[in-house]
Design an enzyme around this catalytic site. Structure first.
Site, mmCIF file in Angstrom:
data_model
loop_
_atom_site.group_PDB
_atom_site.id
_atom_site.type_symbol
_atom_site.label_atom_id
_atom_site.label_comp_id
_atom_site.label_asym_id
_atom_site.label_seq_id
_atom_site.Cartn_x
_atom_site.Cartn_y
_atom_site.Cartn_z
ATOM 1 N N GLU A 71 -30.506 -17.420 15.932
ATOM 2 C CA GLU A 71 -30.029 -16.843 14.648
ATOM 3 C C GLU A 71 -30.431 -17.983 13.612
ATOM 4 O OE1 GLU A 71 -25.954 -16.857 15.466
ATOM 5 O OE2 GLU A 71 -26.032 -15.093 16.882
ATOM 6 N N ASP B 194 -25.303 -30.062 29.881
ATOM 7 C CA ASP B 194 -24.570 -30.805 31.004
ATOM 8 C C ASP B 194 -24.368 -29.921 32.206
ATOM 9 O OD1 ASP B 194 -23.344 -33.513 31.902
ATOM 10 O OD2 ASP B 194 -21.778 -32.122 32.327
HETATM 11 C C1 NOJ Z 1 -24.058 -35.319 34.157
HETATM 12 C C2 NOJ Z 1 -23.645 -36.252 32.874
HETATM 13 O O1 NOJ Z 1 -24.865 -36.886 32.718
HETATM 14 C C3 NOJ Z 1 -22.634 -37.454 33.642
HETATM 15 O O2 NOJ Z 1 -22.663 -38.698 33.069
HETATM 16 C C4 NOJ Z 1 -21.334 -36.715 33.932
HETATM 17 O O3 NOJ Z 1 -20.411 -37.639 34.851
HETATM 18 C C5 NOJ Z 1 -21.619 -35.471 34.727
HETATM 19 N N1 NOJ Z 1 -22.642 -34.567 34.437
HETATM 20 C C6 NOJ Z 1 -20.291 -34.485 34.789
HETATM 21 O O4 NOJ Z 1 -20.246 -34.095 33.414
#
Ligand code: NOJ
Ligand code: CA
Length: 567
Positions: A263, A214
Site C-alpha cells: 500500500e 521476530d
Molecule cells: C529472537 C530474538 O532475536 C531474540 O533476542 C529473542 O529473545 C527471541 N526471538 C524471542 O523473541
C-alpha cells in the site's frame, strides 16, 4: 509536519534499496543514553545520527523499543504501538525518523508477532476472563493433565530452558515458547491477525521503511486435542506439517502483510528471522509475495575457514537465484557471540562454528581470548562480507572491533536464558547473551565511557576504553576507519547481484571473487602470506606487504579489495 514529509525524494524513488543495503542494528538500550539513567534511548540515537551518517550505512534496524518490563530485552512487548517511556516518546520517534531520513538512512523496526508480554492488555484480560472465553482464545490456553490438572498439558521445554507451559490461578495453563513472560499468540484468532495489520500500518504511516520479523517461523500452530510429548515433537519433520514450527500456512499470514506493505511507496520491506530446516523452506519467507527477504545465519555458525565460507556463499547465492530475493549476511547480532571473539578462541572439537561457546559458558576468563587474532580475522571476514552481493547486517559495536564481555557477575545478568537454566542444563549459550549487549564505549574515559552520564545498565570492562569511538575516530588502521572506508567504497562499487570466483587465485586457504566492474575481493584465511594479483589497491583489512622485488603480498587473516581493469 510528519516524519514522512521530510523524506527526501531520493528515498521515495528507490524501490530496491533493501536488496544490497548495509543495515546497522541498534539495540536501543545499549547504544547511547541521552538522559543519564543508564538505559540507551531515542534521544541518544538522535544525537548519534551524524555518527551513523559518517559510518556510511544505508539503514538502521532498531531492536524493540516498545513498552516492556524487559523480561527478554524488549522482545516481551506490552504495547506494539507505543514507545517505552524508559526509552522515549512517539514524538521523539518521529524526530528520530526525520533525522535519519534527513541524512538518507532508512529505518527498519522489529515486529514481535509470535508472543506478546504478559503485561499486554490482551493477556491481562485473558487472565481475568474465564476458561473458554474469547480473551483466552487470543493466546494458547489448555487444561492441565494429571488427576487434578496439576501437570502441564505437555512436557515441552521453552527455548530459554525450563517448562514451556505456565499455570494460571484458575488452573489452566498457557504456552510460552520463550520466557513465561512471553505468552504465545493464537494466530488462528482473527483479532490477532487484524491487530498486527494495524501495527504494520501504524509504523509505516510514521515513515518506517521496513520490518524485521521476530520468530517468523513460529506464528502458525496446529495443536490438536491430544498434544504430542516433547520426544514425539522433536522427532516430527519440520516439513510444513510440524505442530509448532514453520507450518505451511504461516505464509498466508505473510501474503496478507505483503498487501499492506504494497500500500506504500516505496513498498515497505521485511526480513524474516526464520529458523527452518532447509534452504528451500527459508526461501518461502523470502518470496516477493511474502516477507521478501530472510536472514541466513550460516556465517555466524561457521569457522574462519575458506571452505566453509565458500560453500555458504555459493549455496545462498543459488537460493537467491531461485527466490528472486537478495541474500543476507550476518556475523554478529544481539543473540550471538561477537565475531571478533569467536575467532579468537580455540575451535570447539567436533562442533564447527561453535567457537567460543565453552568460553562464554564458563564466564571467561577474559584473557582466554586471543584478542588480536580474533579481531584480525573479524576484520578480514567483514571485508569479505561487504564485497558480497546482497544485504549486510552489521551489529552495533562491531565497527569498533568490540569483543564479547564474558565476566559479568551473575547478579547483574539480564538474559532469561541465564535465569531460566541451571549450571547443569545450560545449552551452548546458556550464560546468555548479555555479553554482546553491554553498552557501547563512546569515549576513552568518563562515566560509562561516554554511553551516558549515568552508570551503564550492564557493567563495562576497563578494556572498553581502547575500543571506544574516541580512541578509533581518525586513527589510522582502526577498525572504525576500516568500516567507514569499506562502507563508502561498497556504495560506490556496488553493482549487479552476482560474483565470479577467481579460480586462479582461490586455494585451500584463499578465496577470491570478482564483482562486475572489476571489483576483486581476496581473503587469505591461512597464516602464510600469498601473492596479490595486479590491480589498484582499494582497501585492506591489515597492511599489505611488499617483497624486496616490489611484489605485493596478502598476509594471513587478511582481505583486500582491488580494482582490476575491465576487459
Ligand atoms: C529472537 C530474538 O532475536 C531474540 O533476542 C529473542 O529473545 C527471541 N526471538 C524471542 O523473541
Ligand atoms: Ca536513558
Amino acid at each position: 509536519m510528519t516524519a514522512l514529509d521530510t523524506v527526501p525524494t531520493l528515498l521515495h524513488d528507490d524501490t530496491d534499496w533493501w536488496r544490497q543495503a548495509s543495515v546497522y542494528q541498534i539495540y536501543p538500550r545499549s547504544f547511547a543514553d541521552g538522559n543519564g539513567d543508564g538505559i540507551g534511548d531515542l534521544r541518544g540515537i538522535i544525537s548519534r545520527v551524524p555518527y551513523l551518517q559518517n559510518l556510511g550505512i544505508d539503514a538502521v534496524w532498531l531492536s524493540p523499543f516498545y513498552p516492556s518490563a524487559l523480561a527478554d530485552g524488549g522482545y516481551d512487548v506490552d504495547d506494539y504501538r507505543d514507545v517505552d517511556s524508559k526509552i522515549g516518546t512517539l514524538e521523539e520517534f518521529d524526530e528520530m525518523v526525520a533525522a535519519l531520513h534527513g541524512v538518507g538512512i532508512r529505518l527498519i523496526v522489529d515486529v514481535v508477532p509470535n508472543h506478546s508480554s504478559d503485561r499486554h492488555e490482551w493477556f491481562v484480560e485473558a487472565l481475568a476472563a474465564s476458561k473458554g472465553s474469547n480473551a483466552r482464545e487470543r493466546y494458547i490456553f489448555r487444561d492441565g493433565t494429571g488427576e487434578n490438572g496439576e501437570l502441564p498439558p505437555a512436557d515441552w521445554t521453552s527455548i530459554f530452558g525450563g517448562p514451556a507451559w505456565t499455570r494460571v490461578p484458575d488452573g489452566q495453563w498457557y504456552l510460552h515458547s520463550f520466557a513465561s513472560e512471553q505468552p504465545d499468540f493464537n494466530w488462528k484468532h482473527p483479532e490477532v491477525r487484524e491487530d498486527f495489520l494495524h501495527t504494520l500500518r501504524f509504523w509505516s504511516d510514521r515513515g518506517v521503511d521496513g520490518f524485521r520479523i521476530d520468530v517468523a517461523h513460529g506464528l502458525a500452530k496446529d495443536l490438536g486435542e491430544v498434544l504430542p510429548s516433547k520426544a514425539e515433537l522433536s522427532a516430527m519433520p519440520k516439513d510444513g506439517t510440524h505442530p509448532l514450527w514453520d507450518r505451511d500456512e504461516v505464509h498466508e499470514i505473510y501474503a496478507e502483510w505483503r498487501s499492506v506493505f504494497n500500500e506504500y511507496t516505496p513498498a515497505r520491506t521485511a526480513v524474516a528471522e526464520a529458523w527452518v530446516e532447509t534452504p528451500e523452506r527459508r526461501a518461502k519467507y523470502a518470496s516477493p509475495t511474502g516477507l521478501g527477504q530472510a536472514f541466513n545465519f550460516d556465517l555466524m555458525d561457521a569457522d574462519f575457514s575458506a571452505a566453509q565460507f565458500r560453500d555458504i556463499v555459493s549455496d545462498n547465492l543459488a537460493q537467491s537465484a531461485v527466490t528472486g530475493s537478495s541474500t543476507t549476511w550476518v556475523f554478529s547480532n544481539h543473540d550471538g557471540i561477537r565475531h571478533a571473539t569467536r575467532y579468537g578462541l580455540p575451535p570447539r572439537a567436533g562442533r564447527p562454528g561453535k567457537q567460543g561457546a565453552d568460553w562464554v559458558l564458563a564466564g571467561g576468563p577474559e584473557d582466554g581470548i586471543d584478542r588480536a587474532l580474533g579481531l584480525r580475522r573479524a576484520r578480514a571476514a567483514t571485508l569479505f562480507e561487504l564485497a558480497l552481493p546482497g544485504s549486510a547486517y552489521l551489529y552495533q559495536g562491531e565497527e569498533l572491533g568490540l569483543h564479547e564481555v564474558a565476566e559479568i557477575p551473575d547478579d547483574q545478568r539480564q538474559d532469561p536464558a541465564f535465569w531460566r537454566t541451571t549450571a547443569d542444563d545450560r545449552g551452548h549459550d546458556g550464560l546468555g547473551r548479555d555479553g554482546c549487549r553491554v553498552p557501547l564505549p563512546w569515549t576513552r574515559s568518563g562515566s560509562s565511557f561516554g554511553f551516558g552520564t549515568g552508570t551503564a545498565h550492564l557493567p563495562q570492562p576497563a578494556w572498553f576504553a581502547d575500543f571506544s569511538v574516541e580512541a578509533e575516530d581518525g586513527a589510522e588502521g582502526s577498525t572504525l576507519e576500516l568500516y567507514r572506508k569499506a562502507l563508502r567504497l561498497r556504495t560506490e562499487l556496488q553493482s549487479a547481484e552476482n560474483l565470479t570466483w577467481d579460480e586462479d587465485l582461490c586455494g585451500i586457504d584463499v578465496l577470491a571473487f570478482e564483482r562486475p566492474g572489476g571489483w576483486l575481493s581476496i581473503t587469505n584465511f591461512g597464516a602464510d602470506a600469498v601473492a596479490l594479483p595486479e590491480g589498484e589497491m582499494l582497501v585492506s583489512s591489515a597492511p599489505v606487504e611488499t617483497t624486496a622485488d616490489g611484489h605485493h603480498q596478502l598476509p594471513g587473516a587478511t582481505t583486500a579489495w582491488l580494482r582490476r581493469p575491465v576487459s
